[in-house]
Design a protein around this motif. Structure first.
Motif, PDB file in Angstrom:
ATOM      1  N   ALA A 143     -33.294  36.149  35.661  1.00 24.30           N
ATOM      2  CA  ALA A 143     -33.683  37.578  36.499  1.00 24.30           C
ATOM      3  C   ALA A 143     -33.786  38.766  34.627  1.00 24.30           C
ATOM      4  N   ALA A 144     -32.758  38.790  34.031  1.00 25.98           N
ATOM      5  CA  ALA A 144     -32.735  39.410  32.980  1.00 25.98           C
ATOM      6  C   ALA A 144     -33.985  39.349  31.508  1.00 25.98           C
ATOM      7  N   VAL A 145     -34.246  38.072  31.494  1.00 23.63           N
ATOM      8  CA  VAL A 145     -35.847  38.044  31.160  1.00 23.63           C
ATOM      9  C   VAL A 145     -37.149  38.719  31.696  1.00 23.63           C
ATOM     10  N   GLU A 146     -37.012  38.721  32.794  1.00 23.80           N
ATOM     11  CA  GLU A 146     -37.753  39.238  33.577  1.00 23.80           C
ATOM     12  C   GLU A 146     -37.936  41.013  33.381  1.00 23.80           C
ATOM     13  N   THR A 147     -36.671  41.166  33.520  1.00 26.11           N
ATOM     14  CA  THR A 147     -36.071  42.904  33.319  1.00 26.11           C
ATOM     15  C   THR A 147     -36.501  43.252  32.490  1.00 26.11           C
ATOM     16  N   ALA A 148     -35.940  41.893  30.972  1.00 30.99           N
ATOM     17  CA  ALA A 148     -36.517  41.967  29.675  1.00 30.99           C
ATOM     18  C   ALA A 148     -37.655  42.961  29.317  1.00 30.99           C
ATOM     19  N   GLN A 149     -38.669  42.070  29.799  1.00 32.43           N
ATOM     20  CA  GLN A 149     -40.099  42.121  29.854  1.00 32.43           C
ATOM     21  C   GLN A 149     -41.226  42.888  30.057  1.00 32.43           C
ATOM     22  N   LYS A 150     -40.754  43.932  31.621  1.00 35.42           N
ATOM     23  CA  LYS A 150     -40.728  45.533  31.819  1.00 35.42           C
ATOM     24  C   LYS A 150     -40.347  46.191  31.129  1.00 35.42           C
ATOM     25  N   HIS A 151     -39.425  46.576  30.508  1.00 34.61           N
ATOM     26  CA  HIS A 151     -39.204  47.018  29.402  1.00 34.61           C
ATOM     27  C   HIS A 151     -39.466  47.420  28.258  1.00 34.61           C
ATOM     28  N   PHE A 152     -39.636  45.876  27.646  1.00 37.79           N
ATOM     29  CA  PHE A 152     -39.656  46.326  26.212  1.00 37.79           C
ATOM     30  C   PHE A 152     -40.911  45.140  25.524  1.00 37.79           C
ATOM     31  N   GLY A 153     -41.718  45.807  24.649  1.00 40.28           N
ATOM     32  CA  GLY A 153     -42.517  45.469  24.523  1.00 40.28           C
ATOM     33  C   GLY A 153     -42.889  44.219  23.426  1.00 40.28           C
ATOM     34  N   ARG A 154     -41.010  44.475  23.203  1.00 37.06           N
ATOM     35  CA  ARG A 154     -41.061  42.471  22.612  1.00 37.06           C
ATOM     36  C   ARG A 154     -39.529  41.688  23.107  1.00 37.06           C
ATOM     37  N   VAL A 155     -39.933  39.902  23.257  1.00 38.16           N
ATOM     38  CA  VAL A 155     -38.939  40.054  23.801  1.00 38.16           C
ATOM     39  C   VAL A 155     -38.587  38.746  22.842  1.00 38.16           C
ATOM     40  N   SER A 156     -37.152  38.344  23.069  1.00 36.38           N
ATOM     41  CA  SER A 156     -36.656  37.301  21.927  1.00 36.38           C
ATOM     42  C   SER A 156     -36.050  36.538  22.774  1.00 36.38           C
ATOM     43  N   ILE A 157     -35.443  35.119  23.190  1.00 36.79           N
ATOM     44  CA  ILE A 157     -34.085  34.121  23.586  1.00 36.79           C
ATOM     45  C   ILE A 157     -33.681  32.971  22.815  1.00 36.79           C
ATOM     46  N   ASP A 158     -32.325  33.371  22.763  1.00 39.96           N
ATOM     47  CA  ASP A 158     -31.799  32.109  21.698  1.00 39.96           C
ATOM     48  C   ASP A 158     -31.524  31.252  22.826  1.00 39.96           C
ATOM     49  N   LEU A 159     -31.565  29.949  22.059  1.00 44.46           N
ATOM     50  CA  LEU A 159     -31.343  28.125  22.892  1.00 44.46           C
ATOM     51  C   LEU A 159     -30.077  27.981  21.660  1.00 44.46           C
ATOM     52  N   ILE A 160     -29.535  26.995  22.569  1.00 42.99           N
ATOM     53  CA  ILE A 160     -29.057  25.984  21.769  1.00 42.99           C
ATOM     54  C   ILE A 160     -29.312  24.743  22.820  1.00 42.99           C
ATOM     55  N   TYR A 161     -30.002  23.797  21.821  1.00 40.39           N
ATOM     56  CA  TYR A 161     -29.826  22.343  22.081  1.00 40.39           C
ATOM     57  C   TYR A 161     -28.701  21.313  20.600  1.00 40.39           C
ATOM     58  N   ALA A 180     -42.284  28.326  29.419  1.00 39.26           N
ATOM     59  CA  ALA A 180     -43.197  28.909  30.036  1.00 39.26           C
ATOM     60  C   ALA A 180     -42.592  30.094  30.238  1.00 39.26           C
ATOM     61  N   LEU A 181     -41.242  31.114  29.866  1.00 37.42           N
ATOM     62  CA  LEU A 181     -40.952  32.607  30.060  1.00 37.42           C
ATOM     63  C   LEU A 181     -41.646  32.983  29.418  1.00 37.42           C
ATOM     64  N   GLY A 182     -42.626  32.396  29.050  1.00 38.90           N
ATOM     65  CA  GLY A 182     -43.801  33.861  27.823  1.00 38.90           C
ATOM     66  C   GLY A 182     -43.023  34.597  27.270  1.00 38.90           C
ATOM     67  N   THR A 183     -41.955  34.373  26.290  1.00 43.17           N
ATOM     68  CA  THR A 183     -41.428  35.282  24.742  1.00 43.17           C
ATOM     69  C   THR A 183     -42.197  35.174  24.637  1.00 43.17           C
ATOM     70  N   SER A 184     -43.004  36.338  23.124  1.00 45.24           N
ATOM     71  CA  SER A 184     -43.371  35.981  21.871  1.00 45.24           C
ATOM     72  C   SER A 184     -42.131  35.950  20.771  1.00 45.24           C
ATOM     73  N   HIS A 185     -41.389  35.379  21.445  1.00 40.90           N
ATOM     74  CA  HIS A 185     -40.365  34.849  19.699  1.00 40.90           C
ATOM     75  C   HIS A 185     -39.117  33.868  20.128  1.00 40.90           C
ATOM     76  N   MET A 186     -38.512  32.791  20.047  1.00 40.83           N
ATOM     77  CA  MET A 186     -37.847  31.753  21.061  1.00 40.83           C
ATOM     78  C   MET A 186     -36.548  31.958  19.208  1.00 40.83           C
ATOM     79  N   SER A 187     -35.265  31.739  19.882  1.00 41.48           N
ATOM     80  CA  SER A 187     -34.325  31.299  18.119  1.00 41.48           C
ATOM     81  C   SER A 187     -34.145  30.231  19.057  1.00 41.48           C
ATOM     82  N   LEU A 188     -34.413  28.887  18.265  1.00 41.35           N
ATOM     83  CA  LEU A 188     -33.716  27.815  18.809  1.00 41.35           C
ATOM     84  C   LEU A 188     -32.789  26.796  17.515  1.00 41.35           C
ATOM     85  N   TYR A 189     -31.444  27.189  18.093  1.00 43.66           N
ATOM     86  CA  TYR A 189     -30.407  26.785  16.931  1.00 43.66           C
ATOM     87  C   TYR A 189     -29.309  25.287  17.504  1.00 43.66           C
TER      88      TYR A 189
END
Length: 384
Positions: A143-161, A180-189
């Motif tokens: 839900a937070a990612v979806e909300t962020a995509q409504k308010h900000f032109g650019r959204v990145s998410i972090d994931l730990i694997y 599938a979330l469609g963010t333009s940037h991902m930090s995968l650590y």
């Protein structure tokens, strides 16, 4: 010339067991005192700068900057613009946790001037979020990612694997969902067990075992294949972006350009000088009161030290580095920076690439990046 500004907000609601960042848990914070201290530190940093071009990027890091009152963010941005001015199209990023409480601030943060957010989702599996000590749930994060995509032109998410016992199949499914979330940037650590963290204690006591190097390297290869196929390729060992959506602020670090750093524990590089602020929040406030800024260390870098830092940062990038450019910049011959014999050996076995005067680490070499850097960068640079 410093054209980037980093602002550190050191507070979190809880300390994650894997985190070795400068983050602190406090029952309450005096917003007025922090506003005054951060503004004073910013003004002192501006006054100490010989060159003052307009800022091209600002990054609020932490800690958890999304816990900052939007009005404080607005005040800091207003002062930064008054002092330096903003370049056209400035990138202004804020790190945040994907909790519903923080997502409620997204509209106000956008109005304050934030135009890019980096959300610490970390996992899309509830059991993993619990293991990682995160306070949000999966649905809350989505839900937070979806909300962020409504308010900000650019959204990145972090994931730990590369977590304990994680299989390739499990990570492939989770990464597919994240893409599938469609963010333009991902930090995968990859999960790293850092000294002086709770996870370091857990490993020492045998509560869990980290994933071994070989399966972790396989997961890195899988990650690069999947993000490449999805149109969000790796441009740095852990960072992936659609073309043109790379973090301009982080590229400042990796390309070894100058930047200002203010707030507790913030590092900076300006005009050949390394700066570091006091890490503990209370010590930072006391320093600002006593001396007008939060600086604990102010050190002139010699050319070899600076060249070593530039090599170690630049070789993390897919674009690599230009040896001739580095040589001209630091006044050091290429063969005095890079061990040519070792370079040729690793190039010939496909770990390193060379195109004209540019060199870099290949996809096959990235899982061994730290070891390769230790081999390639001349000892006399690192030891100086």
């Amino acid at each position: 010339m410093a054209r980037s500004l980093y602002i550190h907000w050191p507070f979190c609601l809880a300390k994650c067991p894997y985190c070795d960042f400068n983050s602190h848990v406090r029952e309450r914070t005096d917003t007025g005192a922090w506003k005054a201290a951060l503004l004073a530190d910013m003004r002192a940093e501006h006054a100490a700068s010989k060159s003052r071009p307009p800022l091209e990027s600002i990054f609020f890091g932490g800690g958890t900057p999304s816990l900052m009152p939007p009005a404080l963010v607005s005040d800091l941005l207003g002062e930064a613009e008054r002092l330096w001015g903003f370049a056209t199209g400035i990138e202004i990023t804020l790190e945040g946790n994907p909790s519903s409480v923080e997502a409620d601030n997204f509209a106000d943060l956008s109005r304050a001037g934030i135009n890019r957010v980096s959300l610490g989702v970390q996992s899309l599996r509830p059991d993993v979020l619990q293991f990682l000590g995160r306070l949000h749930g999966v649905e809350e994060a989505l839900a937070a990612v979806e909300t962020a995509q409504k308010h900000f032109g650019r959204v990145s998410i972090d994931l730990i694997y590369a977590r304990p016992d994680q299989s390739a199949e499990e990570w492939q499914q989770e990464l597919t969902e994240a893409l599938a979330l469609g963010t333009s940037h991902m930090s995968l650590y990859q999960l790293t067990i850092e000294p002086a963290t709770r996870f370091a204690t857990d490993v020492r006591l045998g509560r869990f075992n980290p994933l071994q190097d070989d399966p972790a390297a396989d997961l890195l290869g899988l990650t690069r294949e999947m993000t490449e196929a999805a149109g969000i390729p790796a441009y740095e060992i852990s960072n992936h972006a659609q073309p043109g959506e790379e973090s301009r602020h982080n590229l400042t670090y990796w390309r070894y350009r100058d930047y200002h750093g203010i707030g507790p524990g913030a590092h900076g590089r300006r005009g050949g000088v390394a700066t570091m602020r006091h890490k503990k929040p209370e010590n930072f406030l006391a320093a600002v009161t006593a001396q007008g800024d939060g600086i604990s260390e102010h050190r002139v870098l010699n050319k070899r030290e600076a060249a070593s830092e530039a090599l170690l940062m630049g070789l993390r990038l897919r674009e690599g580095i230009g040896l001739a450019e580095m040589s001209n910049r630091f006044g050091i011959a290429p063969d005095q920076m890079i061990d040519r014999k070792k370079f040729e050996f690793y190039r010939d076995i496909g770990m390193i690439w060379e195109h004209g005067e540019r060199i870099g680490v290949t996809g096959a070499g990235m899982p061994l990046l730290d070891a390769l850097l230790a081999e390639l960068v001349r000892d006399e640079l690192v030891e100086t």
